[in-house]
Scaffold this motif. Structure first.
Motif, PDB file in Angstrom:
ATOM      1  N   ALA A 122       6.596   8.224  -0.718  1.00  0.00           N
ATOM      2  CA  ALA A 122       5.990   8.363   0.611  1.00  0.00           C
ATOM      3  C   ALA A 122       4.521   7.928   0.579  1.00  0.00           C
ATOM      4  O   ALA A 122       4.049   7.239   1.488  1.00  0.00           O
ATOM      5  CB  ALA A 122       6.112   9.800   1.107  1.00  0.00           C
ATOM      6  N   PHE A 123       3.811   8.334  -0.454  1.00  0.00           N
ATOM      7  CA  PHE A 123       2.422   7.904  -0.610  1.00  0.00           C
ATOM      8  C   PHE A 123       2.357   6.390  -0.747  1.00  0.00           C
ATOM      9  O   PHE A 123       1.516   5.736  -0.141  1.00  0.00           O
ATOM     10  CB  PHE A 123       1.785   8.585  -1.832  1.00  0.00           C
ATOM     11  CG  PHE A 123       0.356   8.181  -2.057  1.00  0.00           C
ATOM     12  CD1 PHE A 123      -0.677   8.880  -1.457  1.00  0.00           C
ATOM     13  CD2 PHE A 123       0.027   7.098  -2.868  1.00  0.00           C
ATOM     14  CE1 PHE A 123      -2.005   8.506  -1.649  1.00  0.00           C
ATOM     15  CE2 PHE A 123      -1.284   6.714  -3.074  1.00  0.00           C
ATOM     16  CZ  PHE A 123      -2.305   7.429  -2.463  1.00  0.00           C
ATOM     17  N   ARG A 124       3.254   5.825  -1.563  1.00  0.00           N
ATOM     18  CA  ARG A 124       3.291   4.378  -1.776  1.00  0.00           C
ATOM     19  C   ARG A 124       3.472   3.632  -0.458  1.00  0.00           C
ATOM     20  O   ARG A 124       2.769   2.670  -0.181  1.00  0.00           O
ATOM     21  CB  ARG A 124       4.411   4.015  -2.754  1.00  0.00           C
ATOM     22  CG  ARG A 124       4.516   2.525  -3.010  1.00  0.00           C
ATOM     23  CD  ARG A 124       5.527   2.171  -4.103  1.00  0.00           C
ATOM     24  NE  ARG A 124       6.844   2.733  -3.888  1.00  0.00           N
ATOM     25  CZ  ARG A 124       7.412   3.674  -4.660  1.00  0.00           C
ATOM     26  NH1 ARG A 124       6.775   4.167  -5.701  1.00  0.00           N
ATOM     27  NH2 ARG A 124       8.616   4.116  -4.391  1.00  0.00           N
ATOM     28  N   ALA A 125       4.398   4.091   0.371  1.00  0.00           N
ATOM     29  CA  ALA A 125       4.645   3.436   1.658  1.00  0.00           C
ATOM     30  C   ALA A 125       3.404   3.484   2.540  1.00  0.00           C
ATOM     31  O   ALA A 125       3.032   2.472   3.155  1.00  0.00           O
ATOM     32  CB  ALA A 125       5.832   4.093   2.355  1.00  0.00           C
ATOM     33  N   ASP A 126       2.753   4.623   2.604  1.00  0.00           N
ATOM     34  CA  ASP A 126       1.542   4.742   3.415  1.00  0.00           C
ATOM     35  C   ASP A 126       0.393   3.916   2.840  1.00  0.00           C
ATOM     36  O   ASP A 126      -0.397   3.328   3.579  1.00  0.00           O
ATOM     37  CB  ASP A 126       1.122   6.201   3.544  1.00  0.00           C
ATOM     38  CG  ASP A 126       1.990   6.970   4.515  1.00  0.00           C
ATOM     39  OD1 ASP A 126       2.810   6.353   5.226  1.00  0.00           O
ATOM     40  OD2 ASP A 126       1.855   8.216   4.558  1.00  0.00           O
ATOM     41  N   PHE A 127       0.302   3.865   1.527  1.00  0.00           N
ATOM     42  CA  PHE A 127      -0.748   3.087   0.877  1.00  0.00           C
ATOM     43  C   PHE A 127      -0.559   1.595   1.153  1.00  0.00           C
ATOM     44  O   PHE A 127      -1.516   0.889   1.493  1.00  0.00           O
ATOM     45  CB  PHE A 127      -0.755   3.366  -0.629  1.00  0.00           C
ATOM     46  CG  PHE A 127      -1.858   2.673  -1.373  1.00  0.00           C
ATOM     47  CD1 PHE A 127      -3.183   2.958  -1.112  1.00  0.00           C
ATOM     48  CD2 PHE A 127      -1.563   1.732  -2.344  1.00  0.00           C
ATOM     49  CE1 PHE A 127      -4.201   2.314  -1.797  1.00  0.00           C
ATOM     50  CE2 PHE A 127      -2.569   1.089  -3.042  1.00  0.00           C
ATOM     51  CZ  PHE A 127      -3.891   1.382  -2.770  1.00  0.00           C
ATOM     52  N   ILE A 128       0.665   1.122   1.076  1.00  0.00           N
ATOM     53  CA  ILE A 128       0.954  -0.284   1.377  1.00  0.00           C
ATOM     54  C   ILE A 128       0.638  -0.588   2.835  1.00  0.00           C
ATOM     55  O   ILE A 128       0.023  -1.609   3.151  1.00  0.00           O
ATOM     56  CB  ILE A 128       2.414  -0.626   1.023  1.00  0.00           C
ATOM     57  CG1 ILE A 128       2.591  -0.622  -0.493  1.00  0.00           C
ATOM     58  CG2 ILE A 128       2.819  -1.974   1.608  1.00  0.00           C
ATOM     59  CD1 ILE A 128       4.026  -0.697  -0.958  1.00  0.00           C
ATOM     60  N   ALA A 129       1.020   0.305   3.735  1.00  0.00           N
ATOM     61  CA  ALA A 129       0.709   0.112   5.156  1.00  0.00           C
ATOM     62  C   ALA A 129      -0.804   0.068   5.373  1.00  0.00           C
ATOM     63  O   ALA A 129      -1.307  -0.757   6.143  1.00  0.00           O
ATOM     64  CB  ALA A 129       1.340   1.224   5.988  1.00  0.00           C
ATOM     65  N   TRP A 130      -1.528   0.941   4.686  1.00  0.00           N
ATOM     66  CA  TRP A 130      -2.982   0.977   4.787  1.00  0.00           C
ATOM     67  C   TRP A 130      -3.577  -0.339   4.302  1.00  0.00           C
ATOM     68  O   TRP A 130      -4.481  -0.896   4.939  1.00  0.00           O
ATOM     69  CB  TRP A 130      -3.520   2.156   3.978  1.00  0.00           C
ATOM     70  CG  TRP A 130      -4.999   2.304   3.989  1.00  0.00           C
ATOM     71  CD1 TRP A 130      -5.761   2.903   4.946  1.00  0.00           C
ATOM     72  CD2 TRP A 130      -5.904   1.852   2.970  1.00  0.00           C
ATOM     73  NE1 TRP A 130      -7.083   2.852   4.584  1.00  0.00           N
ATOM     74  CE2 TRP A 130      -7.201   2.206   3.379  1.00  0.00           C
ATOM     75  CE3 TRP A 130      -5.743   1.181   1.760  1.00  0.00           C
ATOM     76  CZ2 TRP A 130      -8.325   1.931   2.627  1.00  0.00           C
ATOM     77  CZ3 TRP A 130      -6.867   0.899   1.000  1.00  0.00           C
ATOM     78  CH2 TRP A 130      -8.148   1.266   1.440  1.00  0.00           C
ATOM     79  N   LEU A 131      -3.073  -0.849   3.187  1.00  0.00           N
ATOM     80  CA  LEU A 131      -3.564  -2.135   2.666  1.00  0.00           C
ATOM     81  C   LEU A 131      -3.276  -3.276   3.635  1.00  0.00           C
ATOM     82  O   LEU A 131      -4.130  -4.147   3.846  1.00  0.00           O
ATOM     83  CB  LEU A 131      -2.909  -2.436   1.301  1.00  0.00           C
ATOM     84  CG  LEU A 131      -3.376  -1.585   0.134  1.00  0.00           C
ATOM     85  CD1 LEU A 131      -2.498  -1.866  -1.082  1.00  0.00           C
ATOM     86  CD2 LEU A 131      -4.832  -1.842  -0.169  1.00  0.00           C
ATOM     87  N   GLU A 132      -2.087  -3.285   4.222  1.00  0.00           N
ATOM     88  CA  GLU A 132      -1.719  -4.352   5.152  1.00  0.00           C
ATOM     89  C   GLU A 132      -2.586  -4.343   6.403  1.00  0.00           C
ATOM     90  O   GLU A 132      -2.871  -5.393   6.973  1.00  0.00           O
ATOM     91  CB  GLU A 132      -0.241  -4.248   5.502  1.00  0.00           C
ATOM     92  CG  GLU A 132       0.655  -4.641   4.342  1.00  0.00           C
ATOM     93  CD  GLU A 132       2.123  -4.414   4.609  1.00  0.00           C
ATOM     94  OE1 GLU A 132       2.480  -3.696   5.585  1.00  0.00           O
ATOM     95  OE2 GLU A 132       2.937  -4.955   3.839  1.00  0.00           O
ATOM     96  N   GLU A 133      -3.018  -3.180   6.838  1.00  0.00           N
ATOM     97  CA  GLU A 133      -3.895  -3.085   8.004  1.00  0.00           C
ATOM     98  C   GLU A 133      -5.249  -3.739   7.737  1.00  0.00           C
ATOM     99  O   GLU A 133      -5.900  -4.192   8.668  1.00  0.00           O
ATOM    100  CB  GLU A 133      -4.149  -1.613   8.369  1.00  0.00           C
ATOM    101  CG  GLU A 133      -2.950  -0.930   8.959  1.00  0.00           C
ATOM    102  CD  GLU A 133      -3.212   0.564   9.201  1.00  0.00           C
ATOM    103  OE1 GLU A 133      -4.355   1.028   8.969  1.00  0.00           O
ATOM    104  OE2 GLU A 133      -2.278   1.252   9.595  1.00  0.00           O
ATOM    105  N   ARG A 134      -5.640  -3.799   6.510  1.00  0.00           N
ATOM    106  CA  ARG A 134      -6.955  -4.319   6.150  1.00  0.00           C
ATOM    107  C   ARG A 134      -6.947  -5.791   5.770  1.00  0.00           C
ATOM    108  O   ARG A 134      -7.967  -6.324   5.357  1.00  0.00           O
ATOM    109  CB  ARG A 134      -7.542  -3.499   5.016  1.00  0.00           C
ATOM    110  CG  ARG A 134      -8.212  -2.256   5.566  1.00  0.00           C
ATOM    111  CD  ARG A 134      -7.881  -1.010   4.791  1.00  0.00           C
ATOM    112  NE  ARG A 134      -8.408   0.167   5.439  1.00  0.00           N
ATOM    113  CZ  ARG A 134      -7.817   0.846   6.407  1.00  0.00           C
ATOM    114  NH1 ARG A 134      -6.673   0.445   6.860  1.00  0.00           N
ATOM    115  NH2 ARG A 134      -8.346   1.918   6.925  1.00  0.00           N
ATOM    116  N   THR A 135      -5.791  -6.445   5.884  1.00  0.00           N
ATOM    117  CA  THR A 135      -5.735  -7.869   5.535  1.00  0.00           C
ATOM    118  C   THR A 135      -5.615  -8.723   6.776  1.00  0.00           C
ATOM    119  O   THR A 135      -5.354  -8.304   7.831  1.00  0.00           O
ATOM    120  CB  THR A 135      -4.552  -8.176   4.594  1.00  0.00           C
ATOM    121  OG1 THR A 135      -3.343  -7.798   5.218  1.00  0.00           O
ATOM    122  CG2 THR A 135      -4.749  -7.473   3.282  1.00  0.00           C
TER     123      THR A 135
END
Length: 64
Positions: free
Chosen positions: A51-64
């Motif tokens: 669950a953390f991984r999914a949110d972390f990936i989403a967070w990274l994608e928002e910043r690209t």
């Protein structure tokens, strides 16, 4: 983001420490906002907590 995934858990400090591969004290400092985790610890949490991984990936994608 760490508080979102661990903040409400009864054993939050121990679970975070286990997932990050750090001491309970280090995990407690992160939860209290005294220190921030190194990227290697964040990656370890992401590896061990889907669950953390999914949110972390989403967070990274928002910043690209």
């Amino acid at each position: 983001m760490i508080l979102d995934h661990y903040g409400q858990l009864a054993s939050k400090r121990k679970l975070l420490a286990r997932d990050a591969g750090v001491s309970d004290r280090t995990a407690e400092n992160w939860l209290l906002g005294k220190n921030d985790p190194q990227i290697s610890c964040i990656m370890s949490i992401a590896k061990n907590n889907p669950a953390f991984r999914a949110d972390f990936i989403a967070w990274l994608e928002e910043r690209t």
